[in-house]
Design an enzyme around this catalytic site. Structure first.
Site, PDB file in Angstrom:
ATOM      1  N   PHE A 237      42.318  43.281  52.965  1.00  0.00           N
ATOM      2  CA  PHE A 237      40.925  42.845  52.854  1.00  0.00           C
ATOM      3  C   PHE A 237      40.027  43.525  53.890  1.00  0.00           C
ATOM      4  O   PHE A 237      38.977  43.013  54.239  1.00  0.00           O
ATOM      5  CB  PHE A 237      40.810  41.317  52.983  1.00  0.00           C
ATOM      6  N   ILE A 463      47.665  47.499  48.470  1.00  0.00           N
ATOM      7  CA  ILE A 463      47.376  46.370  49.363  1.00  0.00           C
ATOM      8  C   ILE A 463      47.360  45.062  48.588  1.00  0.00           C
ATOM      9  O   ILE A 463      46.729  44.091  48.993  1.00  0.00           O
ATOM     10  CB  ILE A 463      46.042  46.600  50.107  1.00  0.00           C
ATOM     11  N   GLY A 464      48.082  45.065  47.466  1.00  0.00           N
ATOM     12  CA  GLY A 464      48.151  43.899  46.602  1.00  0.00           C
ATOM     13  C   GLY A 464      47.332  44.047  45.342  1.00  0.00           C
ATOM     14  O   GLY A 464      47.339  43.179  44.475  1.00  0.00           O
ATOM     15  N   ILE A 644      38.423  50.455  32.956  1.00  0.00           N
ATOM     16  CA  ILE A 644      39.378  49.527  33.556  1.00  0.00           C
ATOM     17  C   ILE A 644      40.773  50.070  33.271  1.00  0.00           C
ATOM     18  O   ILE A 644      41.226  50.074  32.124  1.00  0.00           O
ATOM     19  CB  ILE A 644      39.232  48.112  32.980  1.00  0.00           C
ATOM     20  N   GLN A 653      42.157  40.700  40.258  1.00  0.00           N
ATOM     21  CA  GLN A 653      41.276  41.019  41.368  1.00  0.00           C
ATOM     22  C   GLN A 653      39.968  40.234  41.281  1.00  0.00           C
ATOM     23  O   GLN A 653      39.472  39.710  42.284  1.00  0.00           O
ATOM     24  CB  GLN A 653      40.985  42.517  41.393  1.00  0.00           C
ATOM     25  N   GLY A 717      35.589  50.740  40.055  1.00  0.00           N
ATOM     26  CA  GLY A 717      36.172  49.887  41.093  1.00  0.00           C
ATOM     27  C   GLY A 717      35.835  48.422  40.924  1.00  0.00           C
ATOM     28  O   GLY A 717      34.718  48.057  40.564  1.00  0.00           O
ATOM     29  N   GLU A 720      36.229  44.584  45.123  1.00  0.00           N
ATOM     30  CA  GLU A 720      35.297  43.884  46.004  1.00  0.00           C
ATOM     31  C   GLU A 720      34.321  42.964  45.268  1.00  0.00           C
ATOM     32  O   GLU A 720      33.941  41.910  45.772  1.00  0.00           O
ATOM     33  CB  GLU A 720      34.468  44.900  46.814  1.00  0.00           C
TER      34      GLU A 720
END
Length: 753
Positions: A237, A463-464, A644, A653, A717, A720
């Site tokens: 994160f 990172i997951g 995607i 996510q 992306g 976030e």
């Protein structure tokens, strides 16, 4: 050829590393097996400002099994300061007796066992020369300055002050967001092993090349003499994006002992030895015409940082670009206090900065007597108001339409306190989400065998988020293979360089690199097939040939087995190294990646268009009319993010981000003692986060969007944007339920009583 179904970009696929994680075979940094490791335990400062006058170490050294105790007095000359993430100086711990913040590393105890190191560390006594610390905004001694020009921009378009003064309808309000900490499941571990002059570092990282390059600078080593391994990361994160002081300490300890040293810090130490989300303050002024069109937008922000650093996230770069407005003025200020330096945390600028804008937009809708969704529709634009550039794509209102329909927004009674169920006041709120679509340079090595197996090697990171799987999907589609025939190797500095796994830019960077390498493989196979005289594809158009289902095929249906196609090129295995350098970046960017010198920003954006991912968040809250208790029974978010690659992990996510946004609105805040400048809830029993009971129904919609300008694969992306706007949507829903406008997060019961 082995049987199997080819996997395509856009089709849901299970994580290829899921079984390893489920069975415990996935090796995280602390799981790496090293011979006979010693164990380190950190000693951290108990004051927030001052100097160390001396240590009392006799009792600590007397603990059986203690091997060494490192302080600035015996290793202070062995390492330079780590390079700061962005702006100014950084706090360090090796070179002097200076204490910059509470919880700063001031010594490391190394012993044969973890228990012995911990016991000895607790027996280290320290004499301090303490000074009164400054904790936060308004603290005596806190120093404010205007942020210096740098990576982020301020905007001055038109005359915002005059336009606001003349506006018929206005909002003028101040907002605030608290300090927050990452708290990933995996602790901030480091293991260092020396083999002569070569150093291997096992550390969870979002950028192994950056970690390697920065550590090399600190220890006066060649980057090639350091090998960093981070195969799996248990959450980041943003917290693992840059180097911290601990790595050099452990490397020096291992060198002094001639033995591997492993550090596993405690959860509370993770609050002070790495970065966090800075607390912010905001002043928003919006001016509008009676029909809702914005005429003025002024956004000034303040961020707390450490005493020597100028780090800031400056989210006004996004808030200035979301809505059509002819007059825009933004400014960011830094407030220096005696705290550890903050850093990136999921949607670093957008989470704190979009909050005041989206609450202010709701306040403007109320002042206008206008539906909040329609206010945003009136101010939608396909041209960036801050730069004048066109958006490469912008599907904000499509997101509002789909999420609003699923949520049932048209049934909302706009009057506050007008909807209820028993003792519960019901409120509905919405907010926009926006995040820049960036991309970083990356290099990759792809190997294809006659058996129809492919290997992808790149120093990227999972990172997951599912990086292993999206790379496998991309290679499988472009090479005509089933996903189970693709092996992916990540997370080592011996692999071709990739940039920082952050800023929702990683998937775009690494997948485009893999696609480029696979295209080169296809071209080599196709060219060899069409120029020979004995093959099924002889004389055909090489550019029309595709790899599909383990064969090279023409549009007319002629095909050649992959084994035969490979034999024409290499007689066996075909290996291709490819680099993907985004438009506008110099060729040297890959070299900078290898040297660990790439910017700690969230990637590179196009210069000829504004590239953003957009979304819309809808939230229902229930507020108990007598107790003030707040619940969020449901939330719906819709996001348009171009291509995607894997809808399964993308959906995950988005859901994770939305849950975090609910937590940011109602639960999450790091409390600080204003007198001691010390975090007081530095544990998971008191640092509140949402649990299952807090998020009964969270739904994410992936809105189809095609963006041919953002990058060749059209990837924008998603990591976030799920969190952006959620805190504001919750606050807006609370206003609708109660008639009370909360402008400081998190919302507490006492705010509603």
């Amino acid at each position: 050829m082995p049987d199997g179904t080819q996997t395509m970009i856009g089709q849901p696929a299970l994580r290829i590393d899921g079984r390893a994680k489920l069975t415990g075979r996935a090796r995280y940094a602390s799981d790496e097996v090293v011979p006979n490791p010693a164990h380190a335990f950190l000693v951290t400062s108990s004051i927030a400002r001052g100097r160390i006058r001396g240590f009392h170490l006799d009792k600590a050294r007397a603990v059986p099994g203690v091997l060494d105790i490192l302080t600035h007095e015996n290793v202070g000359s062995e390492a330079e300061k780590p390079k700061p993430m962005a702006g100014g100086d950084t706090t360090s711990t090796l070179e002097s007796d200076r204490v910059w913040h509470d919880g700063q590393i001031i010594a490391v105890v190394v012993a044969d066992t973890f228990e012995a190191a911990r016991e000895a560390a607790h027996k280290v006594a320290v004499d301090y020369e303490s000074e009164p610390p400054s904790a936060t905004f308004g603290s005596p001694g806190a120093e404010e300055e205007v942020r210096k020009a740098g990576e982020h921009k301020d905007y001055h378009v038109g005359d915002a002050e005059a336009a606001f003064a003349a506006a018929p309808v206005k909002v003028d309000a101040r907002y605030g967001t608290p300090t927050q900490h990452h708290n990933p499941i995996e602790l901030f571990t480091t293991t260092c092993v020396w083999n002569g002059s070569k150093l291997t570092v096992y550390e969870p990282s979002q950028f192994v090349y950056g970690l390697r390059g920065n550590l090399a600078q600190q220890l006066h080593m060649e980057p090639g003499d350091i090998h960093v391994i981070s195969r799996y990361v248990g959450g980041a994160f943003g917290s693992r994006g840059g180097i911290t002081a601990r790595t050099a300490w452990i490397a020096i300890a291992a060198r002094r002992l001639g033995r591997p040293v492993r550090l596993v810090p405690t959860r509370d130490q993770g609050f002070t030895i790495v970065t966090y989300r800075a607390e912010t303050r905001h002043h928003i002024q919006l001016g509008a015409t009676p029909d809702g069109r914005l005429t003025a937008l002024r956004h000034e922000g303040w961020e707390v940082t450490s005493r020597p650093s100028q780090y800031n996230v400056s989210g006004t770069e996004t808030t200035a670009r979301v809505y059509a407005c002819p007059n825009i003025l933004t400014k960011v200020n830094i407030v220096h206090a005696d705290r550890n330096t903050p850093g990136f945390m999921r949607a670093p600028p957008e989470t704190p900065y979009m909050f005041p804008l989206e609450v202010a937009m709701d306040e403007l809708a109320v002042a206008l007597g206008m539906d909040p969704v329609e206010l945003r529709r009136v101010n939608d634009t396909m041209k960036d108001p801050a730069t004048g550039l066109d958006y490469s794509s912008r599907s904000l209102m499509e997101c509002y339409d789909q999420a609003g329909a699923r949520f049932g927004w048209k049934s909302r009674n706009p009057a506050p306190r007008s909807m209820c169920e028993g003792d519960w006041l019901v409120g509905w709120g919405c907010a926009s989400a926006a995040y820049p679509a960036n991309i970083g340079p990356a290099a990759v090595r792809v190997t294809l065998t006659p058996e129809g197996r492919a290997r992808v090697q790149i120093a990227a990171h999972d990172i997951g988020t599912g990086a292993y799987t999206v790379l496998a999907i991309t290679a499988a589609e472009r090479l005509g293979l089933p996903i189970e025939h693709v092996t992916v190797e990540l997370g080592g500095s011996e692999l071709p360089a990739a940039g920082l796994a952050a800023g929702s830019s990683h998937t775009a960077g690494i997948c485009n690199a893999v696609a480029k390498a696979c295209e080169e493989i296809r071209q080599k196979l196709a060219l060899a097939a069409v120029v020979t005289n004995d093959g099924a594809l002889s004389g055909q158009d090489a550019s029309a040939l595709v790899l599909r289902e383990g064969a090279l095929q023409s549009p007319a249906g002629a095909k050649e087995d992959l084994r035969a196609a490979l034999s024409r090129v290499t007689g066996g295995v075909l290996e291709v190294y490819a680099e993907n350098i985004p438009q506008g970046l110099p060729r040297e960017s890959i070299g900078k990646a290898y040297a660990g010198q790439m910017s700690m920003s969230r990637g590179h954006s196009r210069q000829d268009a504004t590239t953003y991912t957009f979304g819309a968040q809808f939230v229902e809250v229930r507020v108990h009319s007598r107790t003030g208790e707040v619940r969020v029974p449901r939330a719906v978010g819709a996001f348009a993010a171009g291509t995607i690659v894997n809808p399964l992990t993308a959906h995950s996510q988005c859901i994770g981000g939305m849950i975090w946004g609910i937590g940011a609105a109602l639960h999450e805040a790091t409390e600080i003692d204003p007198n001691a400048a010390r975090y007081v809830n530095d544990n998971l029993s008191e640092y509140l986060i949402p649990v299952n009971a807090d998020v009964p129904q969270v739904e994410a919609i992936l809105v189809p969007e095609r963006d041919e300008r953002v990058n060749p694969l059209g990837i924008k992306g998603l990591g976030e944007i799920g969190i952006v706007g959620m805190n504001a949507a919750v606050c807006n829903a609370v206003w609708h339920a109660t008639g009370r406008r909360i402008r400081e997060l998190p919302i507490r019961i006492e705010d509603l009583l």
